[in-house]
Scaffold this motif. Structure first.
Motif, PDB file in Angstrom:
ATOM      1  N   UNK A  58      -0.033  -4.283  12.027  1.00  0.00           N
ATOM      2  CA  UNK A  58      -0.568  -4.949  10.841  1.00  0.00           C
ATOM      3  C   UNK A  58      -2.044  -5.215  11.067  1.00  0.00           C
ATOM      4  N   UNK A  59      -2.868  -4.321  10.510  1.00  0.00           N
ATOM      5  CA  UNK A  59      -4.319  -4.487  10.568  1.00  0.00           C
ATOM      6  C   UNK A  59      -4.865  -4.414   9.145  1.00  0.00           C
ATOM      7  N   UNK A  60      -6.035  -4.969   8.939  1.00  0.00           N
ATOM      8  CA  UNK A  60      -6.640  -4.929   7.606  1.00  0.00           C
ATOM      9  C   UNK A  60      -6.871  -3.492   7.143  1.00  0.00           C
ATOM     10  N   UNK A  61      -7.293  -2.620   8.051  1.00  0.00           N
ATOM     11  CA  UNK A  61      -7.557  -1.226   7.694  1.00  0.00           C
ATOM     12  C   UNK A  61      -6.291  -0.519   7.225  1.00  0.00           C
ATOM     13  N   UNK A  62      -5.185  -0.701   7.953  1.00  0.00           N
ATOM     14  CA  UNK A  62      -3.930  -0.051   7.571  1.00  0.00           C
ATOM     15  C   UNK A  62      -3.334  -0.656   6.304  1.00  0.00           C
ATOM     16  N   UNK A  63      -3.543  -1.951   6.081  1.00  0.00           N
ATOM     17  CA  UNK A  63      -3.096  -2.574   4.831  1.00  0.00           C
ATOM     18  C   UNK A  63      -3.794  -1.940   3.636  1.00  0.00           C
ATOM     19  N   UNK A  64      -5.088  -1.643   3.778  1.00  0.00           N
ATOM     20  CA  UNK A  64      -5.839  -1.018   2.686  1.00  0.00           C
ATOM     21  C   UNK A  64      -5.301   0.388   2.400  1.00  0.00           C
ATOM     22  N   UNK A  85      -2.213   1.858   3.408  1.00  0.00           N
ATOM     23  CA  UNK A  85      -0.779   2.007   3.141  1.00  0.00           C
ATOM     24  C   UNK A  85      -0.146   0.846   2.387  1.00  0.00           C
ATOM     25  N   UNK A  86      -0.864  -0.246   2.236  1.00  0.00           N
ATOM     26  CA  UNK A  86      -0.306  -1.403   1.547  1.00  0.00           C
ATOM     27  C   UNK A  86       0.673  -2.169   2.419  1.00  0.00           C
ATOM     28  N   UNK A  87       1.287  -3.179   1.822  1.00  0.00           N
ATOM     29  CA  UNK A  87       2.262  -4.002   2.540  1.00  0.00           C
ATOM     30  C   UNK A  87       3.598  -3.939   1.808  1.00  0.00           C
ATOM     31  N   UNK A  88       4.659  -4.099   2.557  1.00  0.00           N
ATOM     32  CA  UNK A  88       5.996  -4.181   1.981  1.00  0.00           C
ATOM     33  C   UNK A  88       6.772  -5.240   2.745  1.00  0.00           C
ATOM     34  N   UNK A  89       7.841  -5.735   2.156  1.00  0.00           N
ATOM     35  CA  UNK A  89       8.667  -6.734   2.838  1.00  0.00           C
ATOM     36  C   UNK A  89       9.818  -6.039   3.544  1.00  0.00           C
ATOM     37  N   UNK A 103      12.004 -10.823   4.883  1.00  0.00           N
ATOM     38  CA  UNK A 103      10.935 -11.276   3.991  1.00  0.00           C
ATOM     39  C   UNK A 103       9.570 -11.356   4.661  1.00  0.00           C
ATOM     40  N   UNK A 104       9.444 -10.726   5.803  1.00  0.00           N
ATOM     41  CA  UNK A 104       8.158 -10.649   6.488  1.00  0.00           C
ATOM     42  C   UNK A 104       7.408  -9.436   5.953  1.00  0.00           C
ATOM     43  N   UNK A 105       6.112  -9.574   5.713  1.00  0.00           N
ATOM     44  CA  UNK A 105       5.323  -8.435   5.270  1.00  0.00           C
ATOM     45  C   UNK A 105       5.022  -7.517   6.444  1.00  0.00           C
ATOM     46  N   UNK A 106       5.199  -6.217   6.221  1.00  0.00           N
ATOM     47  CA  UNK A 106       4.910  -5.210   7.236  1.00  0.00           C
ATOM     48  C   UNK A 106       4.110  -4.076   6.583  1.00  0.00           C
ATOM     49  N   UNK A 107       3.519  -3.230   7.410  1.00  0.00           N
ATOM     50  CA  UNK A 107       2.800  -2.060   6.927  1.00  0.00           C
ATOM     51  C   UNK A 107       3.652  -0.839   7.271  1.00  0.00           C
TER      52      UNK A 107
END
Length: 56
Positions: free
Chosen positions: A12-18, A20-24, A28-32
């Motif tokens: 979980x990095x800011x670059x990968x969130x941009x 691939x986005x996030x999903x639960x 209920x934890x957010x993951x990439x």
């Protein structure tokens, strides 16, 4: 030919969130995650095509 698809968990990095986005997940934890797909020539043992894409 064989086709396989799966999901890949990333750190979980800011670059990968941009990218691939996030999903639960089930807790209920957010993951990439990303979806991957491969078309494989089983007779000659090589990959014909592959793909790595966001889930949405």
């Amino acid at each position: 030919m064989a086709v396989d698809g799966s999901r890949i968990n990333f750190s979980i990095t800011d670059e990968l969130k941009i990218i691939y986005g996030e999903t639960k997940n089930k807790t209920r934890t957010f993951i990439v995650q990303a979806r991957c797909s491969v078309i494989y020539d089983v007779l000659n043992n090589y990959v014909l095509d592959d793909s790595l894409e966001p889930l949405d």
